[in-house]
Scaffold this motif. Structure first.
Motif, PDB file in Angstrom:
ATOM      1  N   THR A 210       1.367 -20.321 -10.992  1.00 56.15           N
ATOM      2  CA  THR A 210       1.449 -18.882 -11.279  1.00 56.15           C
ATOM      3  C   THR A 210       1.949 -18.142 -10.049  1.00 56.15           C
ATOM      4  OG1 THR A 210      -0.379 -18.963 -12.830  1.00 56.15           O
ATOM      5  CG2 THR A 210       0.083 -16.822 -11.858  1.00 56.15           C
ATOM      6  N   GLU A 211       2.863 -17.230 -10.266  1.00 56.60           N
ATOM      7  CA  GLU A 211       3.379 -16.447  -9.134  1.00 56.60           C
ATOM      8  C   GLU A 211       3.319 -14.970  -9.503  1.00 56.60           C
ATOM      9  OE1 GLU A 211       6.892 -18.133  -7.354  1.00 56.60           O
ATOM     10  OE2 GLU A 211       7.462 -16.165  -6.593  1.00 56.60           O
ATOM     11  N   VAL A 212       2.775 -14.173  -8.617  1.00 57.72           N
ATOM     12  CA  VAL A 212       2.615 -12.744  -8.866  1.00 57.72           C
ATOM     13  C   VAL A 212       3.150 -11.986  -7.665  1.00 57.72           C
ATOM     14  CG1 VAL A 212       0.971 -10.915  -9.400  1.00 57.72           C
ATOM     15  CG2 VAL A 212       0.478 -13.247 -10.132  1.00 57.72           C
ATOM     16  N   ARG A 213       3.858 -10.915  -7.953  1.00 64.65           N
ATOM     17  CA  ARG A 213       4.419 -10.090  -6.885  1.00 64.65           C
ATOM     18  C   ARG A 213       3.606  -8.802  -6.802  1.00 64.65           C
ATOM     19  NH1 ARG A 213      10.842  -9.234  -6.460  1.00 64.65           N
ATOM     20  NH2 ARG A 213      10.728 -11.430  -6.995  1.00 64.65           N
ATOM     21  N   ALA A 232      17.797   9.586   0.851  1.00 65.63           N
ATOM     22  CA  ALA A 232      18.894  10.454   1.296  1.00 65.63           C
ATOM     23  C   ALA A 232      20.247   9.857   0.910  1.00 65.63           C
ATOM     24  CB  ALA A 232      18.823  10.655   2.805  1.00 65.63           C
ATOM     25  N   ALA A 233      20.289   8.514   0.888  1.00 64.87           N
ATOM     26  CA  ALA A 233      21.550   7.854   0.546  1.00 64.87           C
ATOM     27  C   ALA A 233      21.700   7.673  -0.961  1.00 64.87           C
ATOM     28  CB  ALA A 233      21.607   6.503   1.249  1.00 64.87           C
ATOM     29  N   GLY A 234      20.757   8.220  -1.707  1.00 63.59           N
ATOM     30  CA  GLY A 234      20.839   8.089  -3.168  1.00 63.59           C
ATOM     31  C   GLY A 234      20.427   6.716  -3.659  1.00 63.59           C
ATOM     32  N   GLY A 235      19.782   5.926  -2.774  1.00 61.56           N
ATOM     33  CA  GLY A 235      19.375   4.573  -3.162  1.00 61.56           C
ATOM     34  C   GLY A 235      18.111   4.592  -3.993  1.00 61.56           C
ATOM     35  N   ARG A 236      17.744   3.404  -4.482  1.00 59.29           N
ATOM     36  CA  ARG A 236      16.572   3.319  -5.353  1.00 59.29           C
ATOM     37  C   ARG A 236      15.449   2.502  -4.711  1.00 59.29           C
ATOM     38  NH1 ARG A 236      17.877   3.576 -10.998  1.00 59.29           N
ATOM     39  NH2 ARG A 236      16.557   1.776 -11.326  1.00 59.29           N
ATOM     40  N   GLY A 237      15.649   2.118  -3.450  1.00 60.45           N
ATOM     41  CA  GLY A 237      14.622   1.302  -2.813  1.00 60.45           C
ATOM     42  C   GLY A 237      13.355   2.096  -2.569  1.00 60.45           C
ATOM     43  N   SER A 238      12.220   1.422  -2.615  1.00 61.74           N
ATOM     44  CA  SER A 238      10.951   2.120  -2.438  1.00 61.74           C
ATOM     45  C   SER A 238      10.507   2.091  -0.988  1.00 61.74           C
ATOM     46  CB  SER A 238       9.870   1.459  -3.281  1.00 61.74           C
ATOM     47  OG  SER A 238       9.587   0.184  -2.761  1.00 61.74           O
ATOM     48  N   GLY A 239      11.080   1.181  -0.180  1.00 60.49           N
ATOM     49  CA  GLY A 239      10.630   1.043   1.192  1.00 60.49           C
ATOM     50  C   GLY A 239       9.249   0.414   1.274  1.00 60.49           C
ATOM     51  N   ARG A 240       8.752  -0.086   0.174  1.00 59.62           N
ATOM     52  CA  ARG A 240       7.421  -0.684   0.186  1.00 59.62           C
ATOM     53  C   ARG A 240       7.531  -2.180   0.414  1.00 59.62           C
ATOM     54  NH1 ARG A 240       3.801   3.022  -1.637  1.00 59.62           N
ATOM     55  NH2 ARG A 240       4.594   4.606  -3.027  1.00 59.62           N
ATOM     56  N   ARG A 241       6.494  -2.719   1.052  1.00 57.58           N
ATOM     57  CA  ARG A 241       6.459  -4.162   1.266  1.00 57.58           C
ATOM     58  C   ARG A 241       5.907  -4.860   0.042  1.00 57.58           C
ATOM     59  NH1 ARG A 241       3.151  -6.252   5.630  1.00 57.58           N
ATOM     60  NH2 ARG A 241       3.765  -8.096   4.515  1.00 57.58           N
ATOM     61  N   GLU A 242       6.176  -6.153  -0.022  1.00 52.67           N
ATOM     62  CA  GLU A 242       5.661  -6.950  -1.131  1.00 52.67           C
ATOM     63  C   GLU A 242       4.841  -8.115  -0.593  1.00 52.67           C
ATOM     64  OE1 GLU A 242       9.048  -6.454  -4.575  1.00 52.67           O
ATOM     65  OE2 GLU A 242       8.903  -8.328  -3.448  1.00 52.67           O
ATOM     66  N   LEU A 243       3.946  -8.550  -1.407  1.00 58.12           N
ATOM     67  CA  LEU A 243       3.176  -9.759  -1.102  1.00 58.12           C
ATOM     68  C   LEU A 243       3.225 -10.643  -2.341  1.00 58.12           C
ATOM     69  CD1 LEU A 243       1.139 -11.049   0.997  1.00 58.12           C
ATOM     70  CD2 LEU A 243      -0.667 -10.065  -0.409  1.00 58.12           C
ATOM     71  N   ARG A 244       3.510 -11.927  -2.132  1.00 52.92           N
ATOM     72  CA  ARG A 244       3.507 -12.859  -3.269  1.00 52.92           C
ATOM     73  C   ARG A 244       2.194 -13.615  -3.286  1.00 52.92           C
ATOM     74  NH1 ARG A 244       8.756 -14.453  -5.158  1.00 52.92           N
ATOM     75  NH2 ARG A 244      10.169 -12.891  -4.321  1.00 52.92           N
ATOM     76  N   LEU A 245       1.677 -13.768  -4.477  1.00 56.79           N
ATOM     77  CA  LEU A 245       0.551 -14.671  -4.687  1.00 56.79           C
ATOM     78  C   LEU A 245       1.072 -15.874  -5.440  1.00 56.79           C
ATOM     79  CD1 LEU A 245      -2.575 -12.749  -6.003  1.00 56.79           C
ATOM     80  CD2 LEU A 245      -1.979 -13.412  -3.676  1.00 56.79           C
ATOM     81  N   VAL A 246       0.758 -17.043  -4.968  1.00 54.32           N
ATOM     82  CA  VAL A 246       1.126 -18.265  -5.674  1.00 54.32           C
ATOM     83  C   VAL A 246      -0.161 -19.035  -5.934  1.00 54.32           C
ATOM     84  CG1 VAL A 246       2.459 -20.401  -5.579  1.00 54.32           C
ATOM     85  CG2 VAL A 246       3.372 -18.331  -4.511  1.00 54.32           C
ATOM     86  N   GLY A 247      -0.390 -19.419  -7.171  1.00 47.95           N
ATOM     87  CA  GLY A 247      -1.596 -20.176  -7.519  1.00 47.95           C
ATOM     88  C   GLY A 247      -1.329 -21.669  -7.442  1.00 47.95           C
ATOM     89  N   GLY A 248      -2.328 -22.416  -7.006  1.00 48.70           N
ATOM     90  CA  GLY A 248      -2.206 -23.885  -6.976  1.00 48.70           C
ATOM     91  C   GLY A 248      -3.580 -24.504  -7.167  1.00 48.70           C
ATOM     92  N   TYR A 249      -3.625 -25.636  -7.833  1.00 44.74           N
ATOM     93  CA  TYR A 249      -4.917 -26.304  -7.974  1.00 44.74           C
ATOM     94  C   TYR A 249      -5.449 -26.696  -6.597  1.00 44.74           C
ATOM     95  CZ  TYR A 249      -3.897 -26.799 -12.964  1.00 44.74           C
ATOM     96  OH  TYR A 249      -3.607 -26.549 -14.265  1.00 44.74           O
ATOM     97  N   HIS A 250      -6.766 -26.631  -6.472  1.00 45.03           N
ATOM     98  CA  HIS A 250      -7.409 -27.036  -5.214  1.00 45.03           C
ATOM     99  C   HIS A 250      -7.310 -28.564  -5.070  1.00 45.03           C
ATOM    100  CE1 HIS A 250     -10.533 -27.797  -2.244  1.00 45.03           C
ATOM    101  NE2 HIS A 250     -10.510 -26.503  -1.953  1.00 45.03           N
ATOM    102  N   PRO A 251      -6.983 -29.040  -3.848  1.00 45.51           N
ATOM    103  CA  PRO A 251      -6.890 -30.497  -3.673  1.00 45.51           C
ATOM    104  C   PRO A 251      -8.260 -31.153  -3.536  1.00 45.51           C
ATOM    105  CG  PRO A 251      -6.368 -29.391  -1.624  1.00 45.51           C
ATOM    106  CD  PRO A 251      -6.606 -28.299  -2.633  1.00 45.51           C
ATOM    107  N   SER A 252      -9.161 -30.826  -4.442  1.00 43.16           N
ATOM    108  CA  SER A 252     -10.502 -31.422  -4.403  1.00 43.16           C
ATOM    109  C   SER A 252     -10.384 -32.903  -4.756  1.00 43.16           C
ATOM    110  CB  SER A 252     -11.420 -30.725  -5.406  1.00 43.16           C
ATOM    111  OG  SER A 252     -10.942 -30.949  -6.721  1.00 43.16           O
TER     112      SER A 252
END
Ligand code: SF4
Length: 282
Positions: A210-213, A232-252
């Motif tokens: 699973t991957e979540v942004r 000011a440049a008419g762009g659509r960027g938010s200037g916000r940072r992102e963090l990805r979450l990636v799920g993985g089974y625990h190596p138990s």
């Protein structure tokens, strides 16, 4: 103690000492945090269990002086990738003093980290073994070894401020969190929400791969300036940072033994997490 009483005591029993708040506020910088967490005694049942394991020991480790304290995270303070597990093992991290070090889960994880170019060596045996992680920090939502590897939700919540502070300190460089197992996933989501990361609704369920942004609802000064420039440049960027979450089974041991998680699967999910974090990898 009756046979049905959990080792370390039953936290639901009348008269069992209540957990106290950990003293996270005193921790400045990751080194300070690691030193501070190592002295925490906020969860009576876990304090009793980690110390009992050190007294009774496992036969193979009779000549060891167990760490028997909370186990801090491990890895550089400017990591781009955090790997979040569950809790130290009684005769693994609780013995060696380093997360995932000295138990079968750690053997699988460090081998995969090495294979993907994220660790300096394939095996981790003790805290002075020379292991280095490249751009990765390993941590967990519960820093003390729990009986039967099962912390209670109250213990998870008591330990939460340590995880919150660690992620806050990593925030400037952190790009991705690889979450190993459903327990860590459940522990992490509220920490991230409280830290200002916007979670999708409904909250994403844990799954291997699973991957979540997540977007940062708290604009940094640099982000604010960038957004102004983009606006000011008419762009659509938010200037916000992102963090990805990636799920993985625990190596138990159980997951690896039943091949719910294979070494190939673990390497693949690590490679994917490293790629989203922008880390070089094999
Ligand atoms: S589990 Fe966390 S809060 Fe509880 S005693 Fe250990 S370090 Fe402290």
């Amino acid at each position: 103690m009756s046979a049905s009483t959990p080792p370390g005591g039953d936290p639901a029993a009348p008269g069992f000492p209540a957990a106290t708040a950990p003293r996270v506020a005193t921790a400045a910088g990751l080194d300070g945090l690691d030193a501070a967490v190592s002295t925490c005694r906020a969860c009576p049942r876990l304090v009793a269990w980690r110390e009992e394991a050190a007294r009774t020991k496992r036969k193979a480790y009779l000549d060891w002086d167990y760490w028997a304290r909370p186990v801090p995270g491990f890895g550089p303070p400017d990591a781009a990738l955090a790997v979040v597990g569950l809790a130290p093992a009684a005769h693994g991290g609780n013995r060696t003093g380093r997360v995932f070090t000295g138990d079968p889960s750690g053997d699988a994880l460090f081998a995969a980290l090495y294979d993907t170019g994220l660790a300096s060596q394939p095996t981790a045996t003790h805290s002075g073994d020379g292991m280095e992680l490249y751009g990765v920090r390993i941590t967990m939502p519960v820093h003390c070894a729990p009986p039967a590897n099962r912390p209670t939700t109250a213990e998870r919540d008591t330990c939460r401020p340590w995880l919150a502070r660690e992620l806050e300190l990593l925030r400037p460089t952190l790009r991705t969190v690889l979450v190993l197992g459903g327990f860590a996933w459940q522990a992490l989501l509220p920490v991230l929400a409280e830290a200002g990361w916007r979670l999708p609704r409904p909250r994403p369920a844990f799954g291997h791969g699973t991957e979540v942004r997540l977007t940062d609802t708290r604009l940094t000064d640099a982000g604010r300036r960038r957004r102004s420039a983009e606006d000011a440049a008419g762009g659509r960027g938010s200037g916000r940072r992102e963090l990805r979450l990636v799920g993985g089974y625990h190596p138990s041991q159980r997951n690896m033994f039943t091949r719910t998680l294979t070494p190939d699967m673990l390497r693949d999910v690590l490679r994917r997490a490293a790629a989203t974090a922008g880390l070089p990898r094999r």
